[in-house]
Design a protein around this motif. Structure first.
Motif, PDB file in Angstrom:
ATOM      1  N   CYS A  19       0.828  -2.052  -1.395  1.00 38.11           N
ATOM      2  CA  CYS A  19      -0.182  -2.682  -2.245  1.00 38.11           C
ATOM      3  C   CYS A  19      -0.519  -4.050  -1.672  1.00 38.11           C
ATOM      4  CB  CYS A  19       0.339  -2.820  -3.670  1.00 38.11           C
ATOM      5  SG  CYS A  19       0.707  -1.238  -4.467  1.00 38.11           S
ATOM      6  N   VAL A  20      -1.764  -4.226  -1.244  1.00 42.68           N
ATOM      7  CA  VAL A  20      -2.227  -5.460  -0.598  1.00 42.68           C
ATOM      8  C   VAL A  20      -3.597  -5.808  -1.185  1.00 42.68           C
ATOM      9  CG1 VAL A  20      -2.519  -6.643   1.611  1.00 42.68           C
ATOM     10  CG2 VAL A  20      -1.150  -4.553   1.512  1.00 42.68           C
ATOM     11  N   THR A  21      -3.853  -7.085  -1.423  1.00 47.76           N
ATOM     12  CA  THR A  21      -5.085  -7.456  -2.126  1.00 47.76           C
ATOM     13  C   THR A  21      -6.356  -7.124  -1.358  1.00 47.76           C
ATOM     14  OG1 THR A  21      -4.840  -9.703  -1.246  1.00 47.76           O
ATOM     15  CG2 THR A  21      -4.058  -9.300  -3.495  1.00 47.76           C
ATOM     16  N   GLU A  22      -6.381  -7.336  -0.041  1.00 47.48           N
ATOM     17  CA  GLU A  22      -7.624  -7.219   0.728  1.00 47.48           C
ATOM     18  C   GLU A  22      -7.406  -6.399   1.987  1.00 47.48           C
ATOM     19  OE1 GLU A  22     -10.347  -8.673  -0.381  1.00 47.48           O
ATOM     20  OE2 GLU A  22      -9.673 -10.273  -1.727  1.00 47.48           O
ATOM     21  N   ASP A  23      -8.422  -5.605   2.368  1.00 45.71           N
ATOM     22  CA  ASP A  23      -8.289  -4.794   3.584  1.00 45.71           C
ATOM     23  C   ASP A  23      -8.198  -5.660   4.845  1.00 45.71           C
ATOM     24  OD1 ASP A  23     -10.979  -5.581   3.530  1.00 45.71           O
ATOM     25  OD2 ASP A  23     -11.794  -3.540   3.714  1.00 45.71           O
ATOM     26  N   VAL A  26      -4.626  -6.695   5.335  1.00 44.85           N
ATOM     27  CA  VAL A  26      -3.853  -5.580   5.894  1.00 44.85           C
ATOM     28  C   VAL A  26      -3.943  -5.596   7.410  1.00 44.85           C
ATOM     29  CG1 VAL A  26      -3.668  -3.068   6.047  1.00 44.85           C
ATOM     30  CG2 VAL A  26      -4.187  -4.139   3.850  1.00 44.85           C
ATOM     31  N   VAL A  46      -2.102   3.117   1.612  1.00 43.54           N
ATOM     32  CA  VAL A  46      -2.382   1.690   1.435  1.00 43.54           C
ATOM     33  C   VAL A  46      -3.357   1.539   0.275  1.00 43.54           C
ATOM     34  CG1 VAL A  46      -3.326  -0.404   2.478  1.00 43.54           C
ATOM     35  CG2 VAL A  46      -1.983   1.186   3.865  1.00 43.54           C
ATOM     36  N   THR A  48      -5.617  -0.999  -1.632  1.00 44.52           N
ATOM     37  CA  THR A  48      -6.203  -2.305  -1.337  1.00 44.52           C
ATOM     38  C   THR A  48      -7.664  -2.346  -1.753  1.00 44.52           C
ATOM     39  OG1 THR A  48      -6.480  -3.960   0.432  1.00 44.52           O
ATOM     40  CG2 THR A  48      -6.940  -1.675   1.010  1.00 44.52           C
ATOM     41  N   THR A  49      -8.184  -3.555  -1.887  1.00 45.37           N
ATOM     42  CA  THR A  49      -9.614  -3.732  -2.091  1.00 45.37           C
ATOM     43  C   THR A  49     -10.329  -3.410  -0.789  1.00 45.37           C
ATOM     44  OG1 THR A  49      -9.177  -5.492  -3.694  1.00 45.37           O
ATOM     45  CG2 THR A  49     -11.404  -5.364  -2.780  1.00 45.37           C
ATOM     46  N   GLN A  54     -11.874   0.253   5.841  1.00 43.29           N
ATOM     47  CA  GLN A  54     -11.031   1.401   5.540  1.00 43.29           C
ATOM     48  C   GLN A  54     -10.726   2.237   6.776  1.00 43.29           C
ATOM     49  OE1 GLN A  54     -12.200   3.704   2.137  1.00 43.29           O
ATOM     50  NE2 GLN A  54     -11.124   5.542   2.779  1.00 43.29           N
ATOM     51  N   ARG A  71      -8.585 -10.534  -6.872  1.00 39.96           N
ATOM     52  CA  ARG A  71      -7.785 -11.637  -6.352  1.00 39.96           C
ATOM     53  C   ARG A  71      -8.135 -12.986  -6.969  1.00 39.96           C
ATOM     54  NH1 ARG A  71      -8.722 -13.758  -0.515  1.00 39.96           N
ATOM     55  NH2 ARG A  71      -7.179 -15.417  -0.341  1.00 39.96           N
ATOM     56  N   PRO A 105       0.100  -9.129  -5.889  1.00 41.28           N
ATOM     57  CA  PRO A 105       0.570  -7.740  -6.004  1.00 41.28           C
ATOM     58  C   PRO A 105       2.021  -7.632  -6.455  1.00 41.28           C
ATOM     59  CG  PRO A 105      -0.732  -8.009  -4.023  1.00 41.28           C
ATOM     60  CD  PRO A 105      -0.506  -9.386  -4.579  1.00 41.28           C
TER      61      PRO A 105
END
Length: 392
Positions: A19-23, A26, A46, A48-49, A54, A71, A105
């Motif tokens: 779980c990560v806030t932004e691609d 990542v 993954v 994520t936003t 992607q 976020r 997260p």
């Protein structure tokens, strides 16, 4: 040449949910860990936003689930809705491990973990603290309150046998777990995001004059860029010739982002060049003589610091967690107090006028990087911690 992490599969199928806030986050920091998890466990999703990246994440072998972590929002009603959404995702995906990266997260997934559950089998939980963020440097207000609540939640979760903690420096480990953190089997210090020393090789310092110092990172207040620009201006006024290159763009989702207008104003100052987005850090650092990381704190271990060290650049950093973990004063570089313009200017002048010292510290920084802070080191430490948690 770096060897790949151990790729043997666990005895049973294992699904990992990150779980990560932004691609973009990542891709900027966690590609080595994702590749290692795909190699070790196979099934990695993954959450994520998604903002156009992607396919790049999928190219690493992971599946992507678009999920809006909001976020920028601190609204409690919205946060509760996010927690419920995460709980639905976990029930549907049924991961063996949930790996939450960064403060927000961790807090949201952590709340889902402490909520009552009808499921007889909960996944293991990894809290990956990449620093304490803006909230950890706030002096008052809602951010500070939420930061305190998150730390208490982490401490509560760390009492469970099915939870582990990743941090990027010993200060954050002690802050979250306490002074006995080193004796805990479920605490792992990672060397930041790591750097591939082959992708960012050592490079000789340029023979251009005046010497060049560089800053690379998000243009936000907590990075201390304003202090760096003021220190450079004082040196210029004293007749010390030194160019300052600033690489990076404002982070619009950060409440303390530096405006584009401010960057343009700095770019008009004598000797300052604001370069905007930098796609190739190796090229940026090859054009500098030494690096400055004037952070006010809140970071785990700045990636730019590792990239500059990989290139063989001496480092001026502030005396804050993460920076002081990597840099030893007088060895890999110089350490100055945060928000101290005179001390920073003096350190910059010292390296600008002593090329031999620059070269010696830069070589030591490269050695330091190779001793635990490469992508290989980080990926192998993460996979080893996963295996300990799964076997506990």
């Amino acid at each position: 040449m770096q060897s790949a992490p151990i790729q043997s599969k666990p005895l049973k199928a294992t699904k990992v949910m990150l779980c990560v806030t932004e691609d973009w986050f990542v891709l900027s920091h966690f590609q080595p860990i994702i590749r290692a998890l795909v190699a070790a466990f196979g099934d990695v999703v993954v959450v994520t936003t998604v903002a156009g990246r992607q396919s790049e994440i999928e190219a690493l072998g992971a599946r992507v689930i678009a999920f809006d972590f909001q976020r920028q929002s601190l609204d409690p009603i919205r946060q509760l809705a996010i927690v419920r959404g995460l709980m639905r995702l976990m029930r549907g995906e049924r991961p063996d491990v949930v790996h939450a990266i960064a403060m927000k997260p961790i807090a949201l997934v952590g709340l889902a973990f402490v909520a009552p559950s009808r499921s007889p089998q909960r996944p293991k939980f990894i809290m990956h603290l990449t620093g304490v963020g803006f909230a950890g440097t706030a002096s008052a207000g809602r951010c500070l309150s939420l930061y305190g609540m998150t730390l208490r939640l982490i401490a509560r979760l760390m009492q469970r046998s099915d939870t582990a903690l990743f941090v990027e420096n010993p200060d954050d480990a002690a802050r979250v777990v306490g002074p006995d953190w080193a004796s805990r089997q479920n605490v792992t210090i990672l060397g930041g995001a790591g750097v591939d020393p082959e992708q960012i090789p050592v490079a000789p310092m340029p023979d251009t004059m005046p010497p060049v110092t560089g800053f690379l990172g998000r243009m936000v207040w907590t990075k201390g860029v304003d202090v760096l620009v003021e220190a450079h201006s004082r040196l210029t006024q004293r007749g010390c010739e030194l160019a300052l290159h600033l690489g990076g763009t404002p982070d619009s989702a950060n409440p303390r982002a530096i405006s584009q207008e401010q960057l343009e104003a700095w770019n008009r100052l004598p000797g300052v060049c604001s370069l905007g987005h930098i796609s190739n850090p190796a090229t940026f650092w090859r054009q500098t003589h030494f690096a400055v990381v004037p952070s006010r704190g809140g970071e785990g271990l700045p990636r730019a610091l590792l990239e500059a060290a990989a290139t063989g650049r001496a480092l001026i950093v502030t005396d804050v967690p993460g920076c002081r973990y990597f840099v030893r004063d007088g060895v890999e570089g110089l350490i100055v107090p945060p928000d101290d313009v005179p001390a920073l200017a003096a350190a910059m002048e010292r390296l600008a006028t002593d090329s031999a010292l620059c070269a010696r510290m830069g070589a030591a920084a490269r050695v330091r990087l190779l001793d635990g802070f490469t992508e290989r080191h980080v990926a192998e430490a993460a996979v080893s911690a996963y295996r300990r948690l799964l076997n506990s």
